[in-house]
Design an enzyme around this catalytic site. Sequence first.
Site, PDB file in Angstrom:
ATOM      1  N   SER A   1       0.750   3.230   3.195  1.00  0.00           N
ATOM      2  CA  SER A   1       0.793   3.091   1.710  1.00  0.00           C
ATOM      3  C   SER A   1      -0.638   3.437   1.219  1.00  0.00           C
ATOM      4  O   SER A   1      -1.429   2.581   1.440  1.00  0.00           O
ATOM      5  CB  SER A   1       1.454   2.244   1.064  1.00  0.00           C
ATOM      6  OG  SER A   1       2.655   2.076   1.329  1.00  0.00           O
TER       7      SER A   1
ATOM      8  N   GLY B   1      -1.308   3.384  -2.055  1.00  0.00           N
ATOM      9  CA  GLY B   1      -1.382   3.097  -3.615  1.00  0.00           C
ATOM     10  C   GLY B   1      -1.166   4.620  -4.556  1.00  0.00           C
ATOM     11  O   GLY B   1      -0.280   5.468  -3.997  1.00  0.00           O
ATOM     12  N   ALA B   2      -1.789   4.639  -5.381  1.00  0.00           N
ATOM     13  CA  ALA B   2      -1.575   6.021  -6.301  1.00  0.00           C
ATOM     14  C   ALA B   2      -1.943   7.286  -5.693  1.00  0.00           C
ATOM     15  O   ALA B   2      -1.512   8.246  -6.053  1.00  0.00           O
ATOM     16  CB  ALA B   2      -2.520   5.472  -7.627  1.00  0.00           C
TER      17      ALA B   2
ATOM     18  N   GLY C   1      -0.854   8.127  -2.665  1.00  0.00           N
ATOM     19  CA  GLY C   1       0.330   8.636  -1.980  1.00  0.00           C
ATOM     20  C   GLY C   1       0.412   8.012  -0.820  1.00  0.00           C
ATOM     21  O   GLY C   1       0.251   6.586  -0.294  1.00  0.00           O
TER      22      GLY C   1
ATOM     23  N   GLY D   1       5.555  -1.362  -2.324  1.00  0.00           N
ATOM     24  CA  GLY D   1       5.509  -1.205  -0.949  1.00  0.00           C
ATOM     25  C   GLY D   1       6.683  -1.526  -0.088  1.00  0.00           C
ATOM     26  O   GLY D   1       7.068  -0.705   0.797  1.00  0.00           O
ATOM     27  N   ASP D   2       7.120  -2.774  -0.499  1.00  0.00           N
ATOM     28  CA  ASP D   2       8.407  -2.980   0.301  1.00  0.00           C
ATOM     29  C   ASP D   2       9.655  -2.129  -0.055  1.00  0.00           C
ATOM     30  O   ASP D   2      10.477  -1.672   0.623  1.00  0.00           O
ATOM     31  CB  ASP D   2       8.913  -4.424  -0.099  1.00  0.00           C
ATOM     32  CG  ASP D   2       7.803  -5.576  -0.025  1.00  0.00           C
ATOM     33  OD1 ASP D   2       6.991  -5.171   0.899  1.00  0.00           O
ATOM     34  OD2 ASP D   2       7.247  -6.358  -0.909  1.00  0.00           O
TER      35      ASP D   2
END
Length: 315
Positions: A220, A222-223, A225, A251-252
């Site tokens: 992951s 974040g913003a 991708g 993220g989960d």
Amino acid sequence: MIVTVTPNPSLDRTYEVPALDRGEVVRATGERVDPGGKGVNVSRAVAAAGRRTVAVLPLGGAPGALVADLLDGQGIEVAPVPIAGATRSNIALAEAAGVLTKINAPGPELSPTERELLLETVRSQSPGADWIVCCGSLPRGLAPSWYAELVARAHAAGARIALDTSGPALLQALRERPDVVKPNAEELAGAVGRPLATVGDALKAAEELRELGARAVLASLGADGQLLVTGEGTWFGAARVDAVRSNVGAGDSSLAGFLVAGGAGPGALASAVAHGAAAVRLPGSVMPTPDDLEPSAVTVTAEVPADRPLREPAP
């Protein structure tokens, strides 16, 4: 059916505030109380997707009883491990501008007997599980090798393992070859011991985790991708998000989306991205339902934009 294991669950209180002014009285505009912990959130997201899930977690005291009640109210089967200590309580402050401040308590210390009972409960819940998902930090009383032991036991029983943890616990578990690991950019940087400034840096770090034992890496960013790196190929996925309300549990939710879509290939990555993007548009740690997803806003490609700078570089 997906079994989740959360060694250090929590009772999470999220307050929405206009802005956080230190030293001042801040009046919340919204409040939520949710069962917390990364594995718990995965179970909540799986249940929201309409799939069966069992949450294995140590629970103690009044906070633990409330966590069990909240999960039961969401239709999630709970396999509790009774412990002497009280389940921890966490606080999250979500500002209107999208900034999130979290205060996480350390949690109780598990005894050797409780440690073994936790492993035995996972074993008893494993038959028939499509995935066993092991998530989050380890409480006091569990050594960094605990996840490695759990992965080894699960593989011996023929189960597939998804692992979302960090630090020594992640590095030690890699030697047992978990089927998929889901680090974020900061956890990737910590695992390889260097900062990440571009998508290409994250890709190289994910490849190194595979060399250390991970069969697949769902990273992951974040913003920026998500990356999926496997022995069959590498893909990059991203989604358009117009406004972020809370990134708690995003993220989960992504991991849950990946697993309910089969846990392999670009289609599962697209599902992971869609679930993560939907989660950040919701308050607190609310998990998205199928109606919240916007698949048309998701793009997945085998052409990784390696030179793209990360908007939030990992130190």
